[in-house]
Design a protein around this motif. Structure first.
Motif, PDB file in Angstrom:
ATOM      1  N   GLN A 166      57.137  65.706  86.041  1.00 51.35           N
ATOM      2  CA  GLN A 166      55.707  66.359  85.717  1.00 51.35           C
ATOM      3  C   GLN A 166      55.605  66.164  84.477  1.00 51.35           C
ATOM      4  O   GLN A 166      54.332  66.010  83.860  1.00 51.35           O
ATOM      5  CB  GLN A 166      56.020  68.153  86.060  1.00 51.35           C
ATOM      6  N   ALA A 169      54.064  62.714  83.819  1.00 49.58           N
ATOM      7  CA  ALA A 169      52.863  62.690  84.367  1.00 49.58           C
ATOM      8  C   ALA A 169      51.821  63.489  83.279  1.00 49.58           C
ATOM      9  O   ALA A 169      50.634  62.921  83.082  1.00 49.58           O
ATOM     10  CB  ALA A 169      52.764  63.301  85.727  1.00 49.58           C
ATOM     11  N   LEU A 170      52.292  64.548  82.844  1.00 47.39           N
ATOM     12  CA  LEU A 170      51.457  65.184  81.762  1.00 47.39           C
ATOM     13  C   LEU A 170      51.216  64.479  80.583  1.00 47.39           C
ATOM     14  O   LEU A 170      49.993  64.185  80.054  1.00 47.39           O
ATOM     15  CB  LEU A 170      52.087  66.408  81.441  1.00 47.39           C
ATOM     16  N   ALA A 174      51.388  61.119  80.295  1.00 50.11           N
ATOM     17  CA  ALA A 174      50.574  59.862  80.758  1.00 50.11           C
ATOM     18  C   ALA A 174      49.004  60.474  80.735  1.00 50.11           C
ATOM     19  O   ALA A 174      48.086  59.699  80.181  1.00 50.11           O
ATOM     20  CB  ALA A 174      50.931  59.200  82.090  1.00 50.11           C
ATOM     21  N   SER A 175      48.848  61.501  81.339  1.00 48.48           N
ATOM     22  CA  SER A 175      47.360  62.219  81.518  1.00 48.48           C
ATOM     23  C   SER A 175      46.990  62.422  79.995  1.00 48.48           C
ATOM     24  O   SER A 175      45.684  62.051  79.720  1.00 48.48           O
ATOM     25  CB  SER A 175      47.466  63.440  82.210  1.00 48.48           C
ATOM     26  N   TRP A 176      47.714  62.778  79.184  1.00 48.20           N
ATOM     27  CA  TRP A 176      47.060  63.232  77.650  1.00 48.20           C
ATOM     28  C   TRP A 176      46.632  61.834  77.132  1.00 48.20           C
ATOM     29  O   TRP A 176      45.931  61.769  76.524  1.00 48.20           O
ATOM     30  CB  TRP A 176      48.204  63.887  76.967  1.00 48.20           C
ATOM     31  N   ILE A 222      46.156  58.803  78.592  1.00 50.33           N
ATOM     32  CA  ILE A 222      44.829  58.143  79.064  1.00 50.33           C
ATOM     33  C   ILE A 222      43.590  58.964  78.375  1.00 50.33           C
ATOM     34  O   ILE A 222      42.596  58.333  78.263  1.00 50.33           O
ATOM     35  CB  ILE A 222      44.817  58.459  80.687  1.00 50.33           C
ATOM     36  N   GLU A 223      43.657  60.420  78.461  1.00 51.74           N
ATOM     37  CA  GLU A 223      42.372  61.214  77.962  1.00 51.74           C
ATOM     38  C   GLU A 223      42.109  60.449  76.575  1.00 51.74           C
ATOM     39  O   GLU A 223      41.018  60.691  76.192  1.00 51.74           O
ATOM     40  CB  GLU A 223      42.989  62.404  77.886  1.00 51.74           C
TER      41      GLU A 223
END
Length: 121
Positions: A64, A67-68, A70-72, A74-75
């Protein structure tokens, strides 16, 4: 022949008690040892199972977190690209940029020196 009877015991009762102890004592020792071994085996199995559950929970938490992150990331990259493209559009629409020749305009608007090191873009 060894007699397990107490010295105070005599007669038929003493012999029966001695016979009983002679047959019961080895079995009692064997089965109590077996019980202790099985209890230790059960304890080891419980500890291993709890360790497995703990490792699974840590793996889930780590997954988790990755994934968080990676999300940050990418954003943040999308936001940087958006701001860069908006700056390029604003720069190309400026009247001062439209006057020089096309090669000079491209060099000013899309300057390769403006991109940071290790920038995937």
């Amino acid at each position: 022949e060894t007699d397990y009877a107490m010295p105070s015991e005599s007669g038929l009762t003493g012999r029966i008690a001695a016979q009983f102890r002679r047959f019961l004592l080895p079995h009692l020792i064997f089965y109590s040892g077996l019980l202790i071994a099985l209890l230790l085996l059960l304890l080891c199995a419980i500890v291993l199972y709890e360790g497995r559950i703990d490792a699974r929970d840590r793996a889930r938490t780590t997954q988790q977190n990755i994934a968080l992150m990676a999300s940050w990331d990418i954003e943040r990259n999308i936001e940087i690209y958006s701001l860069s493209l908006q700056a390029d559009v604003d720069g190309s629409n400026a009247t001062q940029v439209a006057r020089p020749p096309m090669t000079l305009r491209r060099q000013g608007v899309f300057d390769p020196g403006a991109t940071p090191k290790y920038y995937a873009g």
